[in-house]
Design a protein around this motif. Structure first.
Motif, PDB file in Angstrom:
ATOM      1  N   GLU A  59       0.823  -1.201   0.000  1.00 44.58           N
ATOM      2  CA  GLU A  59       0.000   0.000   0.000  1.00 44.58           C
ATOM      3  C   GLU A  59       0.865   1.262   0.000  1.00 44.58           C
ATOM      4  O   GLU A  59       0.566   2.229  -0.700  1.00 44.58           O
ATOM      5  N   ILE A  60       1.943   1.245   0.773  1.00 40.73           N
ATOM      6  CA  ILE A  60       2.860   2.384   0.813  1.00 40.73           C
ATOM      7  C   ILE A  60       3.523   2.566  -0.550  1.00 40.73           C
ATOM      8  O   ILE A  60       3.630   3.689  -1.052  1.00 40.73           O
ATOM      9  N   ALA A  61       3.950   1.466  -1.170  1.00 40.85           N
ATOM     10  CA  ALA A  61       4.583   1.536  -2.492  1.00 40.85           C
ATOM     11  C   ALA A  61       3.619   2.104  -3.536  1.00 40.85           C
ATOM     12  O   ALA A  61       3.998   2.950  -4.353  1.00 40.85           O
ATOM     13  N   LEU A  62       2.368   1.656  -3.496  1.00 39.45           N
ATOM     14  CA  LEU A  62       1.380   2.174  -4.444  1.00 39.45           C
ATOM     15  C   LEU A  62       1.096   3.651  -4.200  1.00 39.45           C
ATOM     16  O   LEU A  62       0.928   4.429  -5.149  1.00 39.45           O
ATOM     17  N   GLY A  63       1.042   4.048  -2.961  1.00 37.35           N
ATOM     18  CA  GLY A  63       0.837   5.457  -2.631  1.00 37.35           C
ATOM     19  C   GLY A  63       1.994   6.314  -3.119  1.00 37.35           C
ATOM     20  O   GLY A  63       1.791   7.400  -3.684  1.00 37.35           O
ATOM     21  N   ARG A  64       3.213   5.835  -2.932  1.00 34.75           N
ATOM     22  CA  ARG A  64       4.402   6.574  -3.393  1.00 34.75           C
ATOM     23  C   ARG A  64       4.417   6.647  -4.918  1.00 34.75           C
ATOM     24  O   ARG A  64       4.711   7.700  -5.492  1.00 34.75           O
ATOM     25  N   LEU A  65       4.107   5.544  -5.588  1.00 32.69           N
ATOM     26  CA  LEU A  65       4.042   5.540  -7.047  1.00 32.69           C
ATOM     27  C   LEU A  65       3.000   6.545  -7.538  1.00 32.69           C
ATOM     28  O   LEU A  65       3.229   7.280  -8.493  1.00 32.69           O
ATOM     29  N   ASN A  66       1.875   6.609  -6.853  1.00 31.75           N
ATOM     30  CA  ASN A  66       0.845   7.578  -7.226  1.00 31.75           C
ATOM     31  C   ASN A  66       1.350   9.011  -7.066  1.00 31.75           C
ATOM     32  O   ASN A  66       1.085   9.859  -7.914  1.00 31.75           O
ATOM     33  N   GLU A  67       2.082   9.286  -5.995  1.00 32.05           N
ATOM     34  CA  GLU A  67       2.646  10.625  -5.808  1.00 32.05           C
ATOM     35  C   GLU A  67       3.589  10.981  -6.949  1.00 32.05           C
ATOM     36  O   GLU A  67       3.561  12.106  -7.452  1.00 32.05           O
ATOM     37  N   ILE A  68       4.425  10.026  -7.374  1.00 35.43           N
ATOM     38  CA  ILE A  68       5.358  10.255  -8.480  1.00 35.43           C
ATOM     39  C   ILE A  68       4.587  10.556  -9.762  1.00 35.43           C
ATOM     40  O   ILE A  68       4.935  11.476 -10.510  1.00 35.43           O
ATOM     41  N   ILE A  69       3.519   9.811 -10.006  1.00 35.74           N
ATOM     42  CA  ILE A  69       2.700  10.026 -11.201  1.00 35.74           C
ATOM     43  C   ILE A  69       2.069  11.416 -11.172  1.00 35.74           C
ATOM     44  O   ILE A  69       2.050  12.120 -12.185  1.00 35.74           O
ATOM     45  N   GLN A  70       1.561  11.842 -10.013  1.00 31.92           N
ATOM     46  CA  GLN A  70       0.928  13.157  -9.909  1.00 31.92           C
ATOM     47  C   GLN A  70       1.930  14.282 -10.185  1.00 31.92           C
ATOM     48  O   GLN A  70       1.619  15.233 -10.907  1.00 31.92           O
ATOM     49  N   VAL A  71       3.145  14.160  -9.628  1.00 29.84           N
ATOM     50  CA  VAL A  71       4.185  15.169  -9.864  1.00 29.84           C
ATOM     51  C   VAL A  71       4.553  15.192 -11.345  1.00 29.84           C
ATOM     52  O   VAL A  71       4.666  16.257 -11.956  1.00 29.84           O
ATOM     53  N   TRP A  72       4.714  14.030 -11.932  1.00 28.58           N
ATOM     54  CA  TRP A  72       5.073  13.930 -13.343  1.00 28.58           C
ATOM     55  C   TRP A  72       3.983  14.554 -14.224  1.00 28.58           C
ATOM     56  O   TRP A  72       4.271  15.298 -15.151  1.00 28.58           O
ATOM     57  N   MET A  73       2.723  14.250 -13.923  1.00 29.88           N
ATOM     58  CA  MET A  73       1.622  14.806 -14.712  1.00 29.88           C
ATOM     59  C   MET A  73       1.589  16.336 -14.589  1.00 29.88           C
ATOM     60  O   MET A  73       1.312  17.027 -15.557  1.00 29.88           O
ATOM     61  N   ARG A  74       1.871  16.852 -13.404  1.00 30.63           N
ATOM     62  CA  ARG A  74       1.910  18.301 -13.216  1.00 30.63           C
ATOM     63  C   ARG A  74       3.023  18.897 -14.072  1.00 30.63           C
ATOM     64  O   ARG A  74       2.829  19.912 -14.751  1.00 30.63           O
ATOM     65  N   GLU A  75       4.205  18.268 -14.061  1.00 32.26           N
ATOM     66  CA  GLU A  75       5.333  18.755 -14.858  1.00 32.26           C
ATOM     67  C   GLU A  75       5.006  18.744 -16.350  1.00 32.26           C
ATOM     68  O   GLU A  75       5.335  19.691 -17.074  1.00 32.26           O
ATOM     69  N   VAL A  76       4.368  17.688 -16.821  1.00 32.07           N
ATOM     70  CA  VAL A  76       3.986  17.596 -18.232  1.00 32.07           C
ATOM     71  C   VAL A  76       2.976  18.684 -18.568  1.00 32.07           C
ATOM     72  O   VAL A  76       3.080  19.348 -19.613  1.00 32.07           O
ATOM     73  N   ALA A  77       1.991  18.884 -17.695  1.00 31.11           N
ATOM     74  CA  ALA A  77       0.966  19.901 -17.943  1.00 31.11           C
ATOM     75  C   ALA A  77       1.599  21.288 -18.027  1.00 31.11           C
ATOM     76  O   ALA A  77       1.287  22.075 -18.925  1.00 31.11           O
ATOM     77  N   VAL A  78       2.501  21.597 -17.101  1.00 34.99           N
ATOM     78  CA  VAL A  78       3.160  22.904 -17.095  1.00 34.99           C
ATOM     79  C   VAL A  78       4.014  23.055 -18.350  1.00 34.99           C
ATOM     80  O   VAL A  78       4.005  24.099 -19.002  1.00 34.99           O
TER      81      VAL A  78
END
Length: 133
Positions: A59-78
């Motif tokens: 669960e912790i690994a999936l949560g961390r992976l989700n955080e990485i995806i959110q940061v990456w998506m923000r960077e792509v959007a910007v």
């Protein structure tokens, strides 16, 4: 628990929901329950179930992976010049259900930019210890 319609409409119900008829609609016998308990005990003895610590680690690994995806998506959007402020196309509330892992760190409005979905044996809860996700 959802009830299965009587035999007269069971074939229509099965066709509609694309599954086969159940083998039996009767309550399990005491011998079936005993056999299930024996098999479960044997599987436990051979270490076929993951520990609570391993489940928490997943669960912790999936949560961390989700955080990485959110940061990456923000960077792509910007990088593409997409405005995130007040964007109604983001997923408000985060968890889209069905095994989605999300965090509130997705964007400034509190929604997620993407959803991470677990699937397969992990999503169904039939994975063993050390299995992939």
């Amino acid at each position: 628990m959802a009830s299965v319609p009587s035999d007269s409409s069971n074939s229509n119900y099965c066709a509609r929901y694309a599954y086969n008829k159940p083998l039996s609609l009767s309550v399990p016998s005491s011998s079936s329950l005993d056999a299930t308990a024996s098999v479960t005990s044997l599987l436990s003895l051979f270490g076929s179930f993951e520990s609570s610590a391993e489940a928490l680690s997943r669960e912790i690994a999936l949560g961390r992976l989700n955080e990485i995806i959110q940061v990456w998506m923000r960077e792509v959007a910007v990088a593409k010049g997409i405005s995130l402020e007040g964007d109604s196309n983001t997923m408000e509330g985060g968890n889209a259900g069905g095994g989605a892992y999300s965090s509130s760190s997705g964007n400034s409005s509190g929604g997620s930019l993407a959803a991470l979905y677990a699937f397969g044996s992990f999503r169904l809860g039939v994975h063993g210890p050390g299995a992939d996700m």
